[in-house]
Write a protein that holds these residues in place. Structure first.
Motif, PDB file in Angstrom:
ATOM      1  N   THR A   1      14.427   7.693  12.090  1.00 40.28           N
ATOM      2  CA  THR A   1      15.474   8.618  12.504  1.00 40.28           C
ATOM      3  C   THR A   1      16.838   8.022  12.185  1.00 40.28           C
TER       4      THR A   1
ATOM      5  N   TYR B   1      21.296   8.700  11.871  1.00 38.73           N
ATOM      6  CA  TYR B   1      22.378   9.377  12.596  1.00 38.73           C
ATOM      7  C   TYR B   1      23.602   9.507  11.708  1.00 38.73           C
TER       8      TYR B   1
ATOM      9  N   SER C   1      21.495  14.138  13.609  1.00 41.09           N
ATOM     10  CA  SER C   1      20.443  13.147  13.373  1.00 41.09           C
ATOM     11  C   SER C   1      19.204  13.880  12.899  1.00 41.09           C
TER      12      SER C   1
ATOM     13  N   TYR D   1      24.485   8.634   6.513  1.00 40.16           N
ATOM     14  CA  TYR D   1      23.591   8.466   7.668  1.00 40.16           C
ATOM     15  C   TYR D   1      23.161   7.012   7.748  1.00 40.16           C
TER      16      TYR D   1
END
Length: 704
Positions: free
Chosen positions: A120, A122, A139, A157
Motif C-alpha cells: 500500500t 500513499y 492511497s 506515491y
C-alpha cells in the motif's frame, strides 16, 4: 481551446495491450487527440515535426533497447525542449536491470530500479513539481517495479512505515519507504514520468493522466469484461481470466476475515501469482524471497497477470520437456538400483558404471554421486572418489555421507588438511560417531607430520593452503548446476524439439554458424536450414528453445543487434545466475582469463555456464583453472607482465590470431555469414550474399 495531442508509442507491437489498457486509452481519447504508432520512423517524424505532440506515453520498453537508442535520445531532446514523456503501462514488465542504468543516465536522472512487490502506497502530501495531484487516490495497493534514488519531491506515491508486502504465499515484511512506484521529474523545460504498476490498476490510470497533464475527473470507468490474464491447467492448456472473474475474487477476498488488504485489488485477485499451475510463479517468489532486504532486489522477470507475449508457447514446450524428463528420471532410478545391487555383491566396477549412467541419463543427483564415491573408494580410485563426493556436497551441503567419503578419499590421496576439515564437519553433524573420531584423529596426525616435513607452522596464516584454495572453486560456481534455489541448467530436458539437435545442413563454412533468424524471430527453413539451431558453448537455451548469447548475459557482447544469438533474458528462468548481482561470478572470471586463453574463455567455461557440461568435464576445466591459480601464487613474482600468467603458453602471436578471428566474426555477422573477401568474390559472379544459392556458388568457386 484546442485538445492536447498525445503520442502513444507501442513499438514492440504487443497486441494484447490495447485490451488490457483500454480504460486508459478511452480516458485519454475522451479529452485529447491520441495518435498510436508502432514504427520508429513514424514516431521520429512526429517528434521532429513543426507541431510536436503535447505529451508522449510509451506503453512498452522499446526505448530501453539498443536498437531504439536514437529514438530515446530524441525523446530526451523533446522533453528538454518542454515536452512531457511518460513511461508506463507494460513498460516495467520488460524493463531489465542490465539496461536501467544506461537508460536513466541518458535522461540525466539518478534513478535506479528497486524492489518488486505489492504494498500500500500513499500520495505525496507535499506535492510534486510540475504535476497536479488533484483527484488522485490518497492511497491504494499496487504491485509495481519500484524506483530508488528518487528525490522526495519527485515521488508521487511512497509506502509508509506501516506498509508491508502483500502476498498469499509469504509472510508480510516491511518495505523500503524510500522507494516509489511512480516518479515525476523536471527534465530541462519539460518532464519525465514513470509508473511501475505491472497491472492496470484504476488509480494508476489517474496517475498517468495527471502526468500527461490531462484531467483526472474524466476517467472512463472499466465496465468491459476484458481479458486481464491467463492461467495454465493440466497439460499446458491455457485459460483466459476475464475482468468479471477477477472482480468476483476481489469481492470474496475483501469479505474474507484473512484478507490481506481491503484495497480494490489485492494480491488474491491476481490469478497468476497464486493460482496458476505454471511453475514460473513459484520459482520467482522463492527467488525474490531470498533477495528481500538487499539494496537492489530487482527481479529479472516480472510475474503478474500481464504475461509474457509467448507464454502459451512456453507452457506447451514445458509439457513436452517434462514428459521426456520424467522418462529419463525413471530410467536413471532403475540404473541406480542396479548399481546398488551389484555394489552389495562386491562388483564395484559395475556399480561405478551404473551410477555414472544414472547421472548421464537424468542428472548427477547427490545420491547418485555419493553412491559413486563409495564405489570408487572400494576400488581405491581416490581422486575420482573425491570428485564425486565433492559434487554431491556442492549440491547438498547437508549430506553427511558426502563429507565422510570425501574425507576418506582425501586422506588416501595425500590431502590430510582437507580430510581434517571434512571429518570435523562430520562430527559437527554427528558428535557421537566413533568412526568419525577415529578418522579425524588419523587425519590430524598425517597433517601434523606433513607440516613438520615442510617446516610449516599451523598458526602461519600467510601460508598458501592448496587444499583450501582447491575448495575455493566455489568462487567459480562450477558444479553447482543442480543446487537448490539455483538454476544453471536452464532446462532439465532441453530437447523439446528437433531444433536442439540441428547442426545445419549442406556444405561450407555457413554450416558452422548459428542461425540468426532462428534465435531471433524464427527460421522458416526448419530442419533443412543450412545454419545451426543447436546450442553451443557460447549460448544458453531458453524456454522458447532459442540460444541466448552468453556474452550478452555477462555484458560483454560487442555485436549488439547483429549478434547471431538472442539478446533477451525474458524467457530464461528468473532464479538463474544471469540475474544475480555479480552475475554468478562469471563476468569476473571471464575478465580475469580473457587475455590469457589461447582457446577462448567459453571453450573452457561456457558449458558450465549454460549447463550442458557433464560434471567430469566441469571438474577437468576447474582443475586447470585452480592449478594455474596455484602456480601463479606459488611463483611469487612481482612482474606485472601477464603474457603467460596461467601457464597456458599464450603468446602474442596466438593473441593476434584470436583478434583476427574476432574481426572475421564481425565481418560474417554483418554479411550473412560471409567475409568481406567472400562477398566481393560473389559480387564478381553476380551473386548477392542473401541469395539462396550463395553458399553453393562459393563452394563451387572454392572447389574450382
Amino acid at each position: 481551446m484546442s485538445r492536447p495531442n498525445i503520442l502513444v508509442l507501442g513499438l514492440m507491437n504487443e497486441d494484447y495491450l490495447s485490451d488490457l489498457f483500454s480504460p486508459l486509452m478511452s480516458s485519454m481519447r475522451a479529452v485529447a487527440t491520441v495518435k498510436s504508432v508502432t514504427r520508429i520512423k513514424e514516431a521520429k517524424a512526429i517528434l521532429s515535426s513543426n507541431t510536436p505532440p503535447t505529451a508522449v506515453l510509451s506503453i512498452d520498453a522499446a526505448p530501453t533497447q539498443s536498437k531504439y537508442r536514437s529514438l530515446n535520445e530524441q525523446l530526451v531532446r523533446y522533453a528538454r525542449a518542454g515536452g512531457v514523456v511518460v513511461f508506463g503501462c507494460n513498460f516495467s514488465n520488460h524493463f531489465s536491470f542490465d539496461t536501467a542504468e544506461r537508460f536513466f543516465r541518458a535522461w540525466g536522472v539518478p534513478w535506479e530500479l528497486g524492489h518488486y512487490h505489492r504494498t500500500t502506497v500513499y500520495l505525496n502530501a507535499d506535492g510534486v513539481q510540475g504535476m497536479d495531484l488533484t483527484g488522485l487516490e490518497s492511497s491504494y495497493s499496487v504491485k509495481a517495479l519500484n524506483l530508488t534514488q528518487v528525490l522526495p519531491t519527485s515521488a508521487v506515491y511512497s509506502p509508509s512505515q506501516d506498509s508491508r508486502t502483500q502476498s498469499h504465499v509469504f509472510a508480510a515484511t516491511s518495505v523500503d519507504t524510500s522507494q516509489t512506484p511512480a516518479a515525476y521529474s523536471a527534465i530541462g523545460d519539460g518532464y519525465l514520468g514513470y509508473t511501475g504498476d505491472v497491472n492496470a490498476e484504476e488509480p494508476t490510470t489517474k496517475v498517468i493522466m495527471a502526468m500527461l497533464h490531462l484531467p483526472t475527473n474524466q476517467i472512463v470507468p472499466d465496465t468491459s469484461d476484458r481479458i486481464v490474464g491467463v492461467s495454465f491447467g493440466p497439460g499446458g492448456v491455457m485459460r483466459q481470466i476475464r475482468q468479471s472473474e477477477m472482480n468476483a475474487r476481489t469481492t470474496a477476498a475483501s469479505e474474507s476475515p484473512g484478507a490481506v488488504s481491503s484495497s480494490p485489488q489485492t494480491e488474491a485477485s491476481e490469478p497468476n501469482d497464486s493460482e496458476s499451475e505454471s511453475s514460473s510463479s513459484s520459482s520467482y517468489e522463492k527467488y525474490e524471497k531470498g533477495r528481500r532486504g538487499t539494496a537492489r532486489g530487482i527481479p529479472p522477470r516480472i510475474v503478474s497477470s500481464v504475461l509474457r507475449p509467448r507464454e502459451a508457447e512456453v507452457a506447451t514446450r514445458a509439457v513436452r520437456r517434462n514428459q521426456v524428463n520424467e522418462r529419463k528420471k525413471a530410467a536413471a532410478e532403475k540404473l541406480k538400483d542396479k548399481g546398488n545391487n551389484v555394489f552389495k555383491a562386491g562388483k564395484y566396477s559395475q556399480a561405478v558404471d551404473f551410477y555414472k549412467q544414472a547421472c548421464k541419463t537424468y542428472k548427477p543427483l547427490p545420491v547418485y554421486m555419493s553412491n559413486l564415491a563409495a564405489a570408487l573408494i572400494k576400488l581405491e580410485r581416490w581422486d575420482e572418489a573425491e570428485m564425486a563426493a565433492d559434487h554431491a556436497i556442492l549440491v547438498d551441503p547437508t549430506l553427511l555421507k558426502g563429507y565422510f567419503r570425501r574425507g576418506v578419499a582425501r586422506r588416501h590421496y595425500g590431502k590430510p588438511k582437507g580430510a581434517v576439515r571434512d571429518f570435523e564437519r562430520c562430527l559437527e553433524m554427528d558428535p557421537n560417531c566413533a568412526e568419525f573420531k577415529t578418522e579425524l584423529e588419523a587425519a590430524r596426525k598425517e597433517r601434523d607430520e606433513e607440516n613438520k616435513r615442510q617446516g610449516y607452522n599451523e598458526d602461519d596464516a600467510d601460508r598458501y593452503d592448496v587444499d583450501s584454495d582447491y575448495e575455493a572453486k566455489l568462487v567459480f560456481n562450477l558444479g553447482r548446476d543442480f543446487a537448490p534455489e539455483r538454476t544453471v541448467h536452464v532446462l532439465d530436458c532441453p530437447s523439446d524439439s528437433e531444433e536442439h539437435q540441428h547442426k545445419g545442413k549442406g556444405k561450407g563454412k555457413g554450416v558452422k554458424l548459428p542461425c540468426r533468424y532462428y534465435n531471433h524471430k524464427g527460421c522458416q527453413f526448419g530442419k533443412v536450414c543450412r545454419y545451426k539451431h543447436a546450442p553451443d558453448d557460447r549460448s544458453i537455451r531458453d524456454e522458447l528453445g532459442r540460444n541466448v548469447c552468453l556474452h550478452f548475459l555477462i555484458d560483454r557482447c560487442k555485436f549488439g543487434d547483429q549478434c547471431w544469438y538472442a539478446h533477451e533474458k525474458m524467457y530464461l528462468p528468473s532464479n538463474g545466475w544471469w540475474n544475480e548481482e555479480n552475475l554468478g561470478g562469471w563476468q569476473e572470471l571471464y575478465d580475469l582469463v580473457k587475455e590469457d586463453m589461447d582457446d577462448g574463455v567459453f571453450d573452457r567455461i561456457g558449458s558450465a555456464m549454460n549447463g550442458t557440461a557433464d560434471i567430469w568435464r566441469i571438474r577437468d576445466n576447474l582443475d586447470m583453472l585452480v592449478d594455474d591459480w596455484q602456480n601463479a601464487a606459488d611463483d611469487g613474482s612481482e612482474d606485472d607482465s601477464d603474457d603467460d600468467f596461467y601457464g597456458l603458453g599464450m603468446t602474442r602471436g596466438r593473441r593476434a590470431r584470436d583478434m583476427q578471428f574476432e574481426r572475421e566474426m564481425e565481418e560474417r555477422a554483418g554479411n550473412m555469414g560471409f567475409t568481406e573477401d567472400e562477398v566481393n568474390e560473389l559480387l564478381c559472379q553476380g551473386v548477392k550474399p542473401w541469395d539462396d544459392d550463395a553458399w553453393d556458388v562459393l563452394n563451387a568457386l572454392n572447389n574450382y
